[in-house]
Design a protein around this motif. Structure first.
Motif, PDB file in Angstrom:
ATOM      1  N   VAL A  87       0.784  -1.391  -0.003  1.00  4.36           N
ATOM      2  CA  VAL A  87       0.013  -0.061  -0.201  1.00  4.36           C
ATOM      3  C   VAL A  87       0.960   1.267   0.154  1.00  4.36           C
ATOM      4  O   VAL A  87       0.566   2.348  -0.763  1.00  4.36           O
ATOM      5  CB  VAL A  87      -0.922   0.072   1.121  1.00  4.36           C
ATOM      6  N   VAL A  88       1.984   1.035   0.674  1.00  8.20           N
ATOM      7  CA  VAL A  88       2.742   2.480   0.871  1.00  8.20           C
ATOM      8  C   VAL A  88       3.575   2.592  -0.616  1.00  8.20           C
ATOM      9  O   VAL A  88       3.671   3.657  -0.947  1.00  8.20           O
ATOM     10  CB  VAL A  88       3.930   2.201   1.869  1.00  8.20           C
ATOM     11  N   GLN A  89       4.019   1.428  -1.200  1.00  9.48           N
ATOM     12  CA  GLN A  89       4.633   1.607  -2.497  1.00  9.48           C
ATOM     13  C   GLN A  89       3.442   1.865  -3.601  1.00  9.48           C
ATOM     14  O   GLN A  89       4.211   2.810  -4.190  1.00  9.48           O
ATOM     15  CB  GLN A  89       5.154   0.133  -2.882  1.00  9.48           C
ATOM     16  N   PHE A  90       2.212   1.819  -3.452  1.00 11.03           N
ATOM     17  CA  PHE A  90       1.397   1.984  -4.283  1.00 11.03           C
ATOM     18  C   PHE A  90       1.487   3.626  -4.573  1.00 11.03           C
ATOM     19  O   PHE A  90       1.587   4.248  -5.635  1.00 11.03           O
ATOM     20  CB  PHE A  90       0.114   1.616  -4.270  1.00 11.03           C
ATOM     21  N   PHE A  91       1.347   4.500  -3.550  1.00  7.36           N
ATOM     22  CA  PHE A  91       1.174   5.728  -3.623  1.00  7.36           C
ATOM     23  C   PHE A  91       2.402   6.487  -3.819  1.00  7.36           C
ATOM     24  O   PHE A  91       2.803   7.838  -4.462  1.00  7.36           O
ATOM     25  CB  PHE A  91       0.482   6.405  -2.356  1.00  7.36           C
ATOM     26  N   THR A  92       3.722   5.791  -3.349  1.00  6.72           N
ATOM     27  CA  THR A  92       4.914   6.489  -3.533  1.00  6.72           C
ATOM     28  C   THR A  92       5.306   6.430  -4.877  1.00  6.72           C
ATOM     29  O   THR A  92       5.760   7.509  -5.467  1.00  6.72           O
ATOM     30  CB  THR A  92       6.147   5.444  -2.807  1.00  6.72           C
ATOM     31  N   TRP A  93       5.137   5.398  -5.755  1.00  6.33           N
ATOM     32  CA  TRP A  93       5.375   5.144  -6.992  1.00  6.33           C
ATOM     33  C   TRP A  93       4.311   6.099  -8.109  1.00  6.33           C
ATOM     34  O   TRP A  93       4.922   6.419  -9.180  1.00  6.33           O
ATOM     35  CB  TRP A  93       5.614   3.874  -7.603  1.00  6.33           C
ATOM     36  N   ILE A  94       3.180   6.270  -7.799  1.00  2.00           N
ATOM     37  CA  ILE A  94       2.287   7.166  -8.409  1.00  2.00           C
ATOM     38  C   ILE A  94       3.128   8.673  -8.343  1.00  2.00           C
ATOM     39  O   ILE A  94       3.172   9.403  -9.320  1.00  2.00           O
ATOM     40  CB  ILE A  94       1.064   7.558  -7.677  1.00  2.00           C
ATOM     41  N   ALA A  95       3.667   8.923  -7.432  1.00  2.00           N
ATOM     42  CA  ALA A  95       4.321  10.367  -7.135  1.00  2.00           C
ATOM     43  C   ALA A  95       5.677  10.448  -7.938  1.00  2.00           C
ATOM     44  O   ALA A  95       5.754  11.537  -8.689  1.00  2.00           O
ATOM     45  CB  ALA A  95       4.510  10.405  -5.667  1.00  2.00           C
ATOM     46  N   LEU A  96       6.425   9.257  -8.044  1.00  2.00           N
ATOM     47  CA  LEU A  96       7.609   9.207  -8.683  1.00  2.00           C
ATOM     48  C   LEU A  96       7.295   9.380 -10.192  1.00  2.00           C
ATOM     49  O   LEU A  96       8.134   9.903 -10.914  1.00  2.00           O
ATOM     50  CB  LEU A  96       8.428   8.043  -8.338  1.00  2.00           C
ATOM     51  N   PHE A  97       6.367   8.564 -10.671  1.00  2.00           N
ATOM     52  CA  PHE A  97       6.038   8.490 -12.162  1.00  2.00           C
ATOM     53  C   PHE A  97       5.606   9.630 -12.557  1.00  2.00           C
ATOM     54  O   PHE A  97       5.834  10.194 -13.610  1.00  2.00           O
ATOM     55  CB  PHE A  97       4.683   7.534 -12.106  1.00  2.00           C
ATOM     56  N   ALA A  98       4.725  10.537 -11.683  1.00  2.00           N
ATOM     57  CA  ALA A  98       4.300  11.855 -12.362  1.00  2.00           C
ATOM     58  C   ALA A  98       5.515  12.953 -12.438  1.00  2.00           C
ATOM     59  O   ALA A  98       5.554  13.645 -13.496  1.00  2.00           O
ATOM     60  CB  ALA A  98       3.411  12.403 -11.324  1.00  2.00           C
ATOM     61  N   MET A  99       6.431  12.577 -11.372  1.00  2.00           N
ATOM     62  CA  MET A  99       7.546  13.697 -11.333  1.00  2.00           C
ATOM     63  C   MET A  99       8.495  13.226 -12.555  1.00  2.00           C
ATOM     64  O   MET A  99       8.772  14.264 -13.295  1.00  2.00           O
ATOM     65  CB  MET A  99       8.531  13.330 -10.003  1.00  2.00           C
ATOM     66  N   TRP A 100       8.666  12.132 -12.715  1.00  2.00           N
ATOM     67  CA  TRP A 100       9.420  11.948 -14.064  1.00  2.00           C
ATOM     68  C   TRP A 100       8.878  12.131 -15.389  1.00  2.00           C
ATOM     69  O   TRP A 100       9.742  12.506 -16.397  1.00  2.00           O
ATOM     70  CB  TRP A 100       9.948  10.300 -14.140  1.00  2.00           C
ATOM     71  N   ILE A 101       7.509  12.132 -15.553  1.00  2.00           N
ATOM     72  CA  ILE A 101       7.068  12.149 -16.741  1.00  2.00           C
ATOM     73  C   ILE A 101       6.882  13.664 -16.989  1.00  2.00           C
ATOM     74  O   ILE A 101       6.948  14.149 -18.090  1.00  2.00           O
ATOM     75  CB  ILE A 101       5.484  11.626 -16.701  1.00  2.00           C
ATOM     76  N   TYR A 102       6.388  14.487 -16.015  1.00  2.00           N
ATOM     77  CA  TYR A 102       5.885  16.032 -16.190  1.00  2.00           C
ATOM     78  C   TYR A 102       6.832  16.991 -15.778  1.00  2.00           C
ATOM     79  O   TYR A 102       6.547  18.011 -15.946  1.00  2.00           O
ATOM     80  CB  TYR A 102       4.680  15.931 -15.441  1.00  2.00           C
ATOM     81  N   THR A 103       7.889  16.583 -14.998  1.00  2.00           N
ATOM     82  CA  THR A 103       8.863  17.814 -14.651  1.00  2.00           C
ATOM     83  C   THR A 103       9.205  18.562 -15.698  1.00  2.00           C
ATOM     84  O   THR A 103       9.316  19.810 -15.658  1.00  2.00           O
ATOM     85  CB  THR A 103       9.829  17.204 -13.789  1.00  2.00           C
ATOM     86  N   THR A 104       9.665  18.098 -16.859  1.00  3.60           N
ATOM     87  CA  THR A 104      10.333  18.925 -18.145  1.00  3.60           C
ATOM     88  C   THR A 104       9.218  19.928 -18.443  1.00  3.60           C
ATOM     89  O   THR A 104       9.375  20.907 -18.544  1.00  3.60           O
ATOM     90  CB  THR A 104      10.807  17.917 -18.946  1.00  3.60           C
ATOM     91  N   SER A 105       8.151  19.441 -18.723  1.00  5.50           N
ATOM     92  CA  SER A 105       7.038  20.175 -19.306  1.00  5.50           C
ATOM     93  C   SER A 105       6.529  21.080 -18.421  1.00  5.50           C
ATOM     94  O   SER A 105       6.160  22.342 -18.717  1.00  5.50           O
ATOM     95  CB  SER A 105       5.894  19.258 -19.928  1.00  5.50           C
ATOM     96  N   ALA A 106       6.382  20.724 -17.153  1.00  9.15           N
ATOM     97  CA  ALA A 106       5.846  21.679 -16.159  1.00  9.15           C
ATOM     98  C   ALA A 106       6.979  22.977 -15.968  1.00  9.15           C
ATOM     99  O   ALA A 106       6.716  24.047 -15.789  1.00  9.15           O
ATOM    100  CB  ALA A 106       5.725  20.943 -14.756  1.00  9.15           C
ATOM    101  N   ILE A 107       8.120  22.494 -15.839  1.00 10.01           N
ATOM    102  CA  ILE A 107       9.303  23.779 -15.814  1.00 10.01           C
ATOM    103  C   ILE A 107       9.473  24.570 -16.979  1.00 10.01           C
ATOM    104  O   ILE A 107       9.650  25.556 -16.784  1.00 10.01           O
ATOM    105  CB  ILE A 107      10.631  23.185 -15.377  1.00 10.01           C
ATOM    106  N   ALA A 108       9.357  23.967 -17.839  1.00 12.30           N
ATOM    107  CA  ALA A 108       9.243  24.457 -19.275  1.00 12.30           C
ATOM    108  C   ALA A 108       8.072  25.689 -19.334  1.00 12.30           C
ATOM    109  O   ALA A 108       8.222  26.754 -19.764  1.00 12.30           O
ATOM    110  CB  ALA A 108       9.182  23.688 -20.662  1.00 12.30           C
TER     111      ALA A 108
END
Length: 424
Positions: free
Chosen positions: A234-255
């Motif tokens: 259960v802990v891993q489930f919500f942890t890795w949603i956060a990481l996946f969002a960060m890896w996918i969207y940081t470039t477009s968000a910062i741009a």
């Protein structure tokens, strides 16, 4: 034992910092990025339990149990790293990502079991922390490579005729070489402990031969998971949603929010991509340093409380990106993300290893990966829709959602029961 992770993380760090950039350069829209990223979790879902099972049932007098998989995975992953930046169409890049992730999983999964094989319970937290240190070091260098090739070597950082920039291509070439050599060092310089009763091991291997029976045993193992693994899931489930969002969207968000562009062909967008590489280098560098503190804190308090605190710090740090408009200040929340990343790579495995039977260490470490990849698959299917329908395409709000999920994961750590022997 752990030096190979220095190379493995070159592959992951280059992928995490540059895949969305490559896809965007080749024409992908932000809404479609999560779907294209599904290669990572799906290959992990398919590959890791099988590789874990096979490595549990492998023994060679020279190569050992886990090292054959280190070598084969490293060879294939290095080839994929050479191919990725030479993709000339979006579909090619997506296909290569599938190959790359499958190969990385082949070499990575047995490394977790390797620590469980060779170290006793009192040493395992330090063993996983050492892996975290090498992961951080490798990721720092890999994340900075595009900026290095641009600022120091003078390579072109802007797409020419729609091709991937030179800075990204040469970063992947360097990563391919380093990946292979680092894993080869572990293969050649480390040894493995043979089964206590080699004849019995061979007899059991013969009795369990055949992939059909192997798959039946793999599926049957899900019903026999240790309680600690279920609680950590259960802990891993919500942890890795956060990481996946960060890896996918940081470039477009910062741009979008800091560099003022959503045009992937523009120089500003590519500059944002380089800066995200710097940000990711900071969080990985912080994780490498934090890795030395985690065993000390775990002895002073306990593993689950340390993990709780680290996840909450990381989640609040991700949320804070929404409020930052100057690029230099973006490095500050990356320190908090790095603290969380160090714990994510260490504490769940240290908690788990003490609860696993030694003869199934590789298999259960592979099954545990399910609780990393399933949330990523869920994210891949839903984040694009959520970003478009609820956030009007502003991906920085998706990062905030990821941060909230990481805080929730930290609080859910309270559900994990840590035995007195594991807490030592």
């Amino acid at each position: 034992m752990s030096f190979g992770f220095f190379g493995i993380q070159f592959g992951f760090a280059l992928q995490n910092a540059n895949t969305s950039r490559i896809f965007s350069t080749l024409g992908a829209s932000p809404d479609d990025l999560p779907l294209f990223w599904l290669a990572a979790p799906v290959t992990g879902l398919l590959v890791q339990p099988v590789i874990g099972y096979l490595s549990d049932h492998t023994w060679h007098p020279k190569w050992g149990r886990r090292r054959p998989f280190f070598f084969i995975g490293a060879l294939l992953a290095s080839l994929a790293l050479f191919m990725m930046p030479n993709s000339t169409a979006l579909w090619m890049a997506v296909m290569v990502l599938w190959l790359m992730d499958a190969a990385i999983n082949v070499s990575m999964e047995p490394f977790r079991a390797f620590v469980g094989d060779k170290l006793n319970a009192s040493q395992q937290t330090a063993g996983f922390a050492m892996q975290t240190f090498f992961i951080g070091c490798g990721a720092v260098i890999a994340s900075l490579l595009p900026s290095f090739f641009s600022d120091v070597c003078g390579l072109n950082n802007v797409p020419v005729n729609g091709a991937i920039p030179e800075t990204v291509r040469y970063s992947f070439y360097a990563g391919a070489v380093i990946y292979f050599l680092a894993v080869l060092w572990t293969v050649l310089s480390s040894d493995e402990l043979p089964p206590e009763d080699l004849e019995q091991f061979r007899a059991q291997k013969s009795a369990t031969g055949g992939m059909g029976r192997a798959f039946r045993e793999i599926l049957a193992g899900f019903g026999q998971m240790p309680v600690t693994m279920v609680q950590l899931a259960v802990v891993q489930f919500f942890t890795w949603i956060a990481l996946f969002a960060m890896w996918i969207y940081t470039t477009s968000a910062i741009a979008d929010t800091v560099f003022g562009t959503q045009d992937a062909q523009s120089a500003a967008f590519q500059e944002a991509g380089n800066w995200v590489g710097t940000m990711f280098a900071v969080y990985n560098g912080a994780s490498a340093l934090a890795a030395f503190l985690l065993p000390v804190l775990a002895r002073r308090f306990n593993k689950k409380m340390v993990h709780l605190l680290c996840l909450v710090i990381g989640g609040l740090s991700l949320i804070s990106i929404f409020f930052i408009s100057q690029k230099v200040w973006l490095l500050l929340p990356m320190l908090g993300v790095g603290i969380a990343w160090a714990s994510i790579l260490t504490m769940p495995y240290a908690l788990l290893a003490a609860a696993l039977p030694a003869e199934k260490m590789g298999y259960y470490m592979g099954v545990f990966n399910f609780f990393i990849v399933i949330p990523q698959i869920v994210s891949g299917l839903l984040l694009g829709f959520i970003t478009k329908q609820f956030f009007a395409g502003h991906t920085v709000q998706t990062l905030m959602t990821g941060g909230a999920c990481m805080v929730l994961a930290g609080l859910l750590t309270l559900l994990v029961r840590e035995s007195s022997t594991e807490a030592q």
